[in-house]
Motif scaffolding. Structure first.
Motif, PDB file in Angstrom:
ATOM      1  N   LEU A 170       0.906  -1.286   0.167  1.00 50.93           N
ATOM      2  CA  LEU A 170       0.013   0.182  -0.081  1.00 50.93           C
ATOM      3  C   LEU A 170       1.083   1.108   0.042  1.00 50.93           C
ATOM      4  CD1 LEU A 170      -2.530  -1.360   2.611  1.00 50.93           C
ATOM      5  CD2 LEU A 170      -2.960  -1.131   0.064  1.00 50.93           C
ATOM      6  N   ASP A 171       0.621   2.080  -0.953  1.00 53.93           N
ATOM      7  CA  ASP A 171       1.187   3.533  -0.854  1.00 53.93           C
ATOM      8  C   ASP A 171       0.519   4.191   0.384  1.00 53.93           C
ATOM      9  OD1 ASP A 171       2.408   5.920  -1.807  1.00 53.93           O
ATOM     10  OD2 ASP A 171       0.413   6.684  -2.726  1.00 53.93           O
ATOM     11  N   PHE A 172       1.147   5.322   0.641  1.00 50.59           N
ATOM     12  CA  PHE A 172       0.572   6.252   1.862  1.00 50.59           C
ATOM     13  C   PHE A 172      -0.143   7.474   1.444  1.00 50.59           C
ATOM     14  CE2 PHE A 172       1.066   8.988   5.431  1.00 50.59           C
ATOM     15  CZ  PHE A 172       0.326   8.423   6.343  1.00 50.59           C
ATOM     16  N   ASP A 173       0.339   8.246   1.067  1.00 52.79           N
ATOM     17  CA  ASP A 173      -0.289   9.731   0.792  1.00 52.79           C
ATOM     18  C   ASP A 173      -1.116   9.673  -0.668  1.00 52.79           C
ATOM     19  OD1 ASP A 173       1.152  11.862   2.333  1.00 52.79           O
ATOM     20  OD2 ASP A 173       2.716  10.832   1.817  1.00 52.79           O
ATOM     21  N   LEU A 182      -5.090  -6.591   9.519  1.00 55.01           N
ATOM     22  CA  LEU A 182      -4.713  -7.302   8.309  1.00 55.01           C
ATOM     23  C   LEU A 182      -3.217  -7.887   8.317  1.00 55.01           C
ATOM     24  CD1 LEU A 182      -6.203  -4.516   5.526  1.00 55.01           C
ATOM     25  CD2 LEU A 182      -6.699  -7.149   5.734  1.00 55.01           C
ATOM     26  N   HIS A 183      -2.475  -7.110   8.812  1.00 53.09           N
ATOM     27  CA  HIS A 183      -1.180  -7.574   9.034  1.00 53.09           C
ATOM     28  C   HIS A 183      -0.997  -8.680   9.648  1.00 53.09           C
ATOM     29  CE1 HIS A 183       2.916  -7.633  10.845  1.00 53.09           C
ATOM     30  NE2 HIS A 183       3.461  -7.175   9.807  1.00 53.09           N
ATOM     31  N   GLU A 184      -1.871  -9.186  10.654  1.00 53.17           N
ATOM     32  CA  GLU A 184      -1.901 -10.345  11.560  1.00 53.17           C
ATOM     33  C   GLU A 184      -2.421 -11.208  10.686  1.00 53.17           C
ATOM     34  OE1 GLU A 184      -3.747 -12.212  15.843  1.00 53.17           O
ATOM     35  OE2 GLU A 184      -3.420  -9.686  15.386  1.00 53.17           O
ATOM     36  N   GLN A 185      -3.738 -11.049  10.090  1.00 55.39           N
ATOM     37  CA  GLN A 185      -4.448 -11.950   9.231  1.00 55.39           C
ATOM     38  C   GLN A 185      -3.668 -12.478   8.046  1.00 55.39           C
ATOM     39  OE1 GLN A 185      -7.834  -9.313   8.496  1.00 55.39           O
ATOM     40  NE2 GLN A 185      -9.092 -10.444   9.827  1.00 55.39           N
ATOM     41  N   LEU A 186      -2.618 -11.734   7.443  1.00 58.81           N
ATOM     42  CA  LEU A 186      -1.876 -11.973   6.182  1.00 58.81           C
ATOM     43  C   LEU A 186      -0.722 -12.506   6.795  1.00 58.81           C
ATOM     44  CD1 LEU A 186      -2.471  -8.921   4.132  1.00 58.81           C
ATOM     45  CD2 LEU A 186      -3.351 -11.224   3.835  1.00 58.81           C
ATOM     46  N   ASP A 187      -0.530 -13.035   8.266  1.00 58.95           N
ATOM     47  CA  ASP A 187       0.689 -13.428   8.568  1.00 58.95           C
ATOM     48  C   ASP A 187       2.116 -12.457   8.335  1.00 58.95           C
ATOM     49  OD1 ASP A 187      -0.587 -15.692   9.552  1.00 58.95           O
ATOM     50  OD2 ASP A 187      -0.605 -16.810   7.783  1.00 58.95           O
ATOM     51  N   GLY A 188       1.862 -11.425   8.269  1.00 62.19           N
ATOM     52  CA  GLY A 188       2.741 -10.149   8.346  1.00 62.19           C
ATOM     53  C   GLY A 188       3.192  -9.845   6.824  1.00 62.19           C
ATOM     54  N   ALA A 189       2.648 -10.368   5.772  1.00 63.63           N
ATOM     55  CA  ALA A 189       2.651 -10.111   4.524  1.00 63.63           C
ATOM     56  C   ALA A 189       1.904  -8.572   3.902  1.00 63.63           C
ATOM     57  CB  ALA A 189       2.246 -11.106   3.646  1.00 63.63           C
ATOM     58  N   LEU A 190       2.205  -7.677   4.673  1.00 63.53           N
ATOM     59  CA  LEU A 190       1.745  -6.406   4.362  1.00 63.53           C
ATOM     60  C   LEU A 190       2.859  -5.192   4.566  1.00 63.53           C
ATOM     61  CD1 LEU A 190      -1.916  -4.801   5.736  1.00 63.53           C
ATOM     62  CD2 LEU A 190       0.369  -3.582   5.564  1.00 63.53           C
ATOM     63  N   ALA A 191       3.145  -4.491   3.638  1.00 62.31           N
ATOM     64  CA  ALA A 191       4.039  -3.497   3.617  1.00 62.31           C
ATOM     65  C   ALA A 191       3.626  -2.123   2.999  1.00 62.31           C
ATOM     66  CB  ALA A 191       5.499  -3.908   2.873  1.00 62.31           C
ATOM     67  N   ILE A 192       3.990  -1.118   3.586  1.00 59.20           N
ATOM     68  CA  ILE A 192       3.778   0.388   2.993  1.00 59.20           C
ATOM     69  C   ILE A 192       4.751   0.834   1.978  1.00 59.20           C
ATOM     70  CG2 ILE A 192       3.589   2.520   3.564  1.00 59.20           C
ATOM     71  CD1 ILE A 192       1.357   0.727   4.666  1.00 59.20           C
ATOM     72  N   PHE A 205       3.250   8.503  11.670  1.00 61.01           N
ATOM     73  CA  PHE A 205       1.762   8.574  11.425  1.00 61.01           C
ATOM     74  C   PHE A 205       1.132   7.436  11.784  1.00 61.01           C
ATOM     75  CE2 PHE A 205       2.989  11.871   8.192  1.00 61.01           C
ATOM     76  CZ  PHE A 205       2.433  12.820   8.810  1.00 61.01           C
ATOM     77  N   LEU A 206       1.682   6.025  11.757  1.00 61.29           N
ATOM     78  CA  LEU A 206       1.073   4.908  11.933  1.00 61.29           C
ATOM     79  C   LEU A 206       1.254   4.333  13.564  1.00 61.29           C
ATOM     80  CD1 LEU A 206       1.122   2.752   8.675  1.00 61.29           C
ATOM     81  CD2 LEU A 206      -0.742   4.487   9.539  1.00 61.29           C
ATOM     82  N   ALA A 207       1.907   5.166  14.172  1.00 54.11           N
ATOM     83  CA  ALA A 207       2.282   4.703  15.767  1.00 54.11           C
ATOM     84  C   ALA A 207       0.863   4.104  16.496  1.00 54.11           C
ATOM     85  CB  ALA A 207       2.925   5.701  16.501  1.00 54.11           C
ATOM     86  N   PRO A 208       1.115   3.043  17.148  1.00 51.12           N
ATOM     87  CA  PRO A 208       2.417   2.312  17.550  1.00 51.12           C
ATOM     88  C   PRO A 208       2.688   1.110  16.650  1.00 51.12           C
ATOM     89  CG  PRO A 208       0.459   1.616  18.847  1.00 51.12           C
ATOM     90  CD  PRO A 208      -0.105   2.717  17.939  1.00 51.12           C
ATOM     91  N   LEU A 209       1.870   1.200  15.651  1.00 51.52           N
ATOM     92  CA  LEU A 209       2.044   0.059  14.454  1.00 51.52           C
ATOM     93  C   LEU A 209       3.533   0.341  13.879  1.00 51.52           C
ATOM     94  CD1 LEU A 209       0.708  -2.438  13.358  1.00 51.52           C
ATOM     95  CD2 LEU A 209      -0.308  -0.913  11.678  1.00 51.52           C
ATOM     96  N   ARG A 210       4.290  -0.682  13.639  1.00 50.80           N
ATOM     97  CA  ARG A 210       5.730  -0.817  12.907  1.00 50.80           C
ATOM     98  C   ARG A 210       5.489  -1.797  12.021  1.00 50.80           C
ATOM     99  NH1 ARG A 210       9.924   2.064  14.875  1.00 50.80           N
ATOM    100  NH2 ARG A 210      11.254   0.677  13.890  1.00 50.80           N
ATOM    101  N   LEU A 211       5.197  -1.482  10.711  1.00 56.56           N
ATOM    102  CA  LEU A 211       4.912  -2.406   9.543  1.00 56.56           C
ATOM    103  C   LEU A 211       6.097  -2.569   8.847  1.00 56.56           C
ATOM    104  CD1 LEU A 211       1.669  -1.148   8.282  1.00 56.56           C
ATOM    105  CD2 LEU A 211       2.075  -3.373   9.389  1.00 56.56           C
ATOM    106  N   PRO A 212       6.457  -3.483   7.850  1.00 57.73           N
ATOM    107  CA  PRO A 212       7.450  -3.443   6.756  1.00 57.73           C
ATOM    108  C   PRO A 212       7.217  -2.080   5.976  1.00 57.73           C
ATOM    109  CG  PRO A 212       6.765  -5.592   6.938  1.00 57.73           C
ATOM    110  CD  PRO A 212       5.661  -4.862   7.837  1.00 57.73           C
ATOM    111  N   VAL A 213       8.279  -1.506   5.634  1.00 55.75           N
ATOM    112  CA  VAL A 213       8.041  -0.333   4.933  1.00 55.75           C
ATOM    113  C   VAL A 213       9.367  -0.231   3.864  1.00 55.75           C
ATOM    114  CG1 VAL A 213       7.957   2.362   4.926  1.00 55.75           C
ATOM    115  CG2 VAL A 213       7.013   0.771   6.917  1.00 55.75           C
ATOM    116  N   ALA A 214       8.933   0.207   2.684  1.00 57.67           N
ATOM    117  CA  ALA A 214      10.120   0.583   1.554  1.00 57.67           C
ATOM    118  C   ALA A 214       9.787   2.147   1.592  1.00 57.67           C
ATOM    119  CB  ALA A 214       9.656   0.151   0.339  1.00 57.67           C
TER     120      ALA A 214
END
Length: 250
Positions: free
Chosen positions: A15-18, A44-54, A66-75
């Motif tokens: 997912l893109d952000f802005d 969704l991150h939990e349901q996808l077993d971690g396969a969600l990234a920004i 912006f997404l605190a306290p969530l820390r996702l994989p990010v590019a």
């Protein structure tokens, strides 16, 4: 509209952000996160077993803020930096941006509405509040990039960005797909800008799903009106995933 579609393979969601997860704001720091979005992404991150990234043009630290306290994989910065699911980080070496920054500040002096954003390995010149300066910015930055190997000029919504050459969101998505938990999954990417087209092209080439958020031409075959409609689609999909899990458990 149902997006992503469940076609048999598990999904890796990018997912893109802005303009995609959050509505665009007059200033980058003024972006507002809608209530419930952080919780939805965490679920969704939990349901996808971690396969969600920004996958974003912003630095990684901006997304964490912006997404605190969530820390996702990010590019971040279109893939010039990022964080893998296990916390490992990467960042390309910074190119020689001093001449570009000097030119951007000179343009700012001529057009006070311009906003200069200095990132770790890139530079963005926003002209939302000085639309009359767009042509001058494009011409001057293009001249400097042409004279400096290793740089590339990227045009987004009311912004010109100078970044390391060859870096784009498609490569960032492929980087994630090379490792667990993304490996072997069907990639699905949602974005709103010209800068997202490389990501769309990549996931479509890999047999995945691409969704354009908002107006404008795109190679993405799916389209949603804006971030609010994307939130609705993701919430509906999350409910579907929860129901499927409960059915399996039963």
């Amino acid at each position: 509209m149902h997006w992503p579609q469940c076609n048999g393979r598990p999904i890796a969601l990018f997912l893109d952000f802005d303009g995609t997860l959050a509505d665009l704001a007059a200033q980058p720091q003024d972006v507002r996160i809608e209530p419930g979005l952080v919780e939805l992404l965490g679920r969704l991150h939990e349901q996808l077993d971690g396969a969600l990234a920004i996958v974003t043009g912003r630095p990684v630290d901006d997304i964490d803020h912006f997404l605190a306290p969530l820390r996702l994989p990010v590019a971040g910065i279109h893939g010039a930096q990022g964080r893998q699911p296990d916390g490992r980080r990467w960042q390309l070496a910074a190119p020689a941006l001093a001449p570009v920054e000097a030119a951007a500040r000179a343009l700012q002096a001529e057009h006070p509405g311009l906003q200069l954003e200095r990132k770790a390995v890139a530079l963005a010149l926003h002209y939302r509040h000085a639309p009359e300066a767009a042509d001058a910015c494009r011409q001057r930055l293009a001249e400097l990039v042409a004279a400096q190997p290793g740089l590339e000029l990227l045009h987004g919504k009311c912004v010109f960005e100078v970044k390391p050459a060859g870096v784009h969101k498609g490569h960032a998505i492929e980087r994630f797909l090379a490792e667990r938990p993304f490996a072997g999954r069907e990639p699905a990417f949602a974005g709103d800008d010209l800068t997202d087209e490389a990501g769309f092209e990549t996931v479509l080439r890999l047999g995945g799903q691409a969704c354009k958020v908002g107006e404008g031409p795109s190679c993405a075959p799916r389209r949603l009106a804006g971030p609010a409609e994307l939130h609705q689609a993701l919430a509906q999909w999350s409910r579907h995933l929860a129901g499927r899990t409960e059915g399996s458990a039963a």
